[in-house]
Write a protein that holds these residues in place. Sequence first.
Motif, PDB file in Angstrom:
ATOM      1  N   SER A  53       1.137  -1.521   0.445  1.00  0.00           N
ATOM      2  CA  SER A  53       0.043  -0.341   0.118  1.00  0.00           C
ATOM      3  C   SER A  53       0.818   1.885  -0.160  1.00  0.00           C
ATOM      4  O   SER A  53       0.511   2.508  -0.085  1.00  0.00           O
ATOM      5  CB  SER A  53      -1.171  -0.119   1.271  1.00  0.00           C
ATOM      6  N   ASP A  54       2.512   1.045   0.308  1.00  0.00           N
ATOM      7  CA  ASP A  54       3.331   2.590   0.590  1.00  0.00           C
ATOM      8  C   ASP A  54       3.063   2.619  -0.634  1.00  0.00           C
ATOM      9  O   ASP A  54       3.017   3.705  -1.172  1.00  0.00           O
ATOM     10  CB  ASP A  54       4.316   1.972   1.010  1.00  0.00           C
ATOM     11  N   VAL A  56       1.654   2.159  -3.522  1.00  0.00           N
ATOM     12  CA  VAL A  56       0.270   2.282  -4.665  1.00  0.00           C
ATOM     13  C   VAL A  56       0.058   4.002  -3.944  1.00  0.00           C
ATOM     14  O   VAL A  56      -0.108   4.775  -5.026  1.00  0.00           O
ATOM     15  CB  VAL A  56      -0.920   1.904  -4.090  1.00  0.00           C
ATOM     16  N   GLN A  57       0.676   4.327  -2.372  1.00  0.00           N
ATOM     17  CA  GLN A  57       0.196   5.765  -2.331  1.00  0.00           C
ATOM     18  C   GLN A  57       1.401   6.973  -2.594  1.00  0.00           C
ATOM     19  O   GLN A  57       1.092   8.275  -2.860  1.00  0.00           O
ATOM     20  CB  GLN A  57       0.578   5.670  -0.256  1.00  0.00           C
ATOM     21  N   ALA A  60       0.880   6.986  -6.335  1.00  0.00           N
ATOM     22  CA  ALA A  60      -0.747   7.776  -5.980  1.00  0.00           C
ATOM     23  C   ALA A  60      -0.032   9.722  -6.228  1.00  0.00           C
ATOM     24  O   ALA A  60      -0.505  10.532  -6.042  1.00  0.00           O
ATOM     25  CB  ALA A  60      -1.633   7.409  -5.508  1.00  0.00           C
ATOM     26  N   ALA A  61       0.318   9.184  -4.726  1.00  0.00           N
ATOM     27  CA  ALA A  61       1.232  10.927  -4.777  1.00  0.00           C
ATOM     28  C   ALA A  61       1.857  11.242  -5.923  1.00  0.00           C
ATOM     29  O   ALA A  61       1.642  12.493  -5.998  1.00  0.00           O
ATOM     30  CB  ALA A  61       1.982  10.902  -3.052  1.00  0.00           C
ATOM     31  N   ARG A  64      -0.583  12.293  -7.971  1.00  0.00           N
ATOM     32  CA  ARG A  64      -1.396  13.610  -7.342  1.00  0.00           C
ATOM     33  C   ARG A  64      -0.809  14.817  -8.086  1.00  0.00           C
ATOM     34  O   ARG A  64      -0.766  15.682  -8.448  1.00  0.00           O
ATOM     35  CB  ARG A  64      -1.719  13.755  -6.544  1.00  0.00           C
TER      36      ARG A  64
END
Length: 228
Positions: A53-54, A56-57, A60-61, A64
């Motif tokens: 998940s890190d 992916v985050q 994602a960051a 973004r």
Amino acid sequence: MWQILRRNPGALGAALLLHLFLIALTLVGVDWLAAFDDVRAKPRVVQARIVSSDAVQAEAARVRRAEEKRKAERERAEQEAELERRHKTEQKRLAEIAAHRQAEEKAQRQAEAARLAAERAKRQAETERKAEDEVRLQAEAKHRAEQEAQRQAEAKRRAEQEAQRQAEVKREAEQEAQRQAEAKRRAEQEAQRQAEAKREAEQEAQRQAEAKRKAEQEAQRQAEAKRK
């Protein structure tokens, strides 16, 4: 493209999800060609690996940030476009102002040129009028000079005629004086002749009287002598 995505937020979200899915598949390391060959060669066996998940985050960051960067670039581009539009609008306004000013200046120059032309025409007309007046005055002066010359010539001719007349009168007067002097001289001569004739007549009368007296005396003497 970004304007289309801004007008359709749903499409933007679907695109983001698609990118995240592709990124997850890339991180998992799926071999699309091998999987495709395995599907054709043998029954498909699905192998999956759990993605952190890190990661992916983080992705994602990153997405973004990339989106924010693109958004910032898009906003900057829009601002630049707006500035460009305003700049063009301002340039157009300034161009219109300049064109209006040039038109006004041109109209003013034309009006000034027309005024100067009118003044030049007026000065030219005044110059021509003065020239015509000068010619007219010169012609009048010449005419008066000719008339004066004629008058003087006529006066001179009359003076010469008067001088000739006076000379003729003087000559006739001199001739008359000569005639009168001659007549006087003749009259004096006639008077002298008459006086001389009268004197001679008186002398003759005296001589005759003396002769008569002497004759009477002689007659008396003879009578006395005869009486004696």
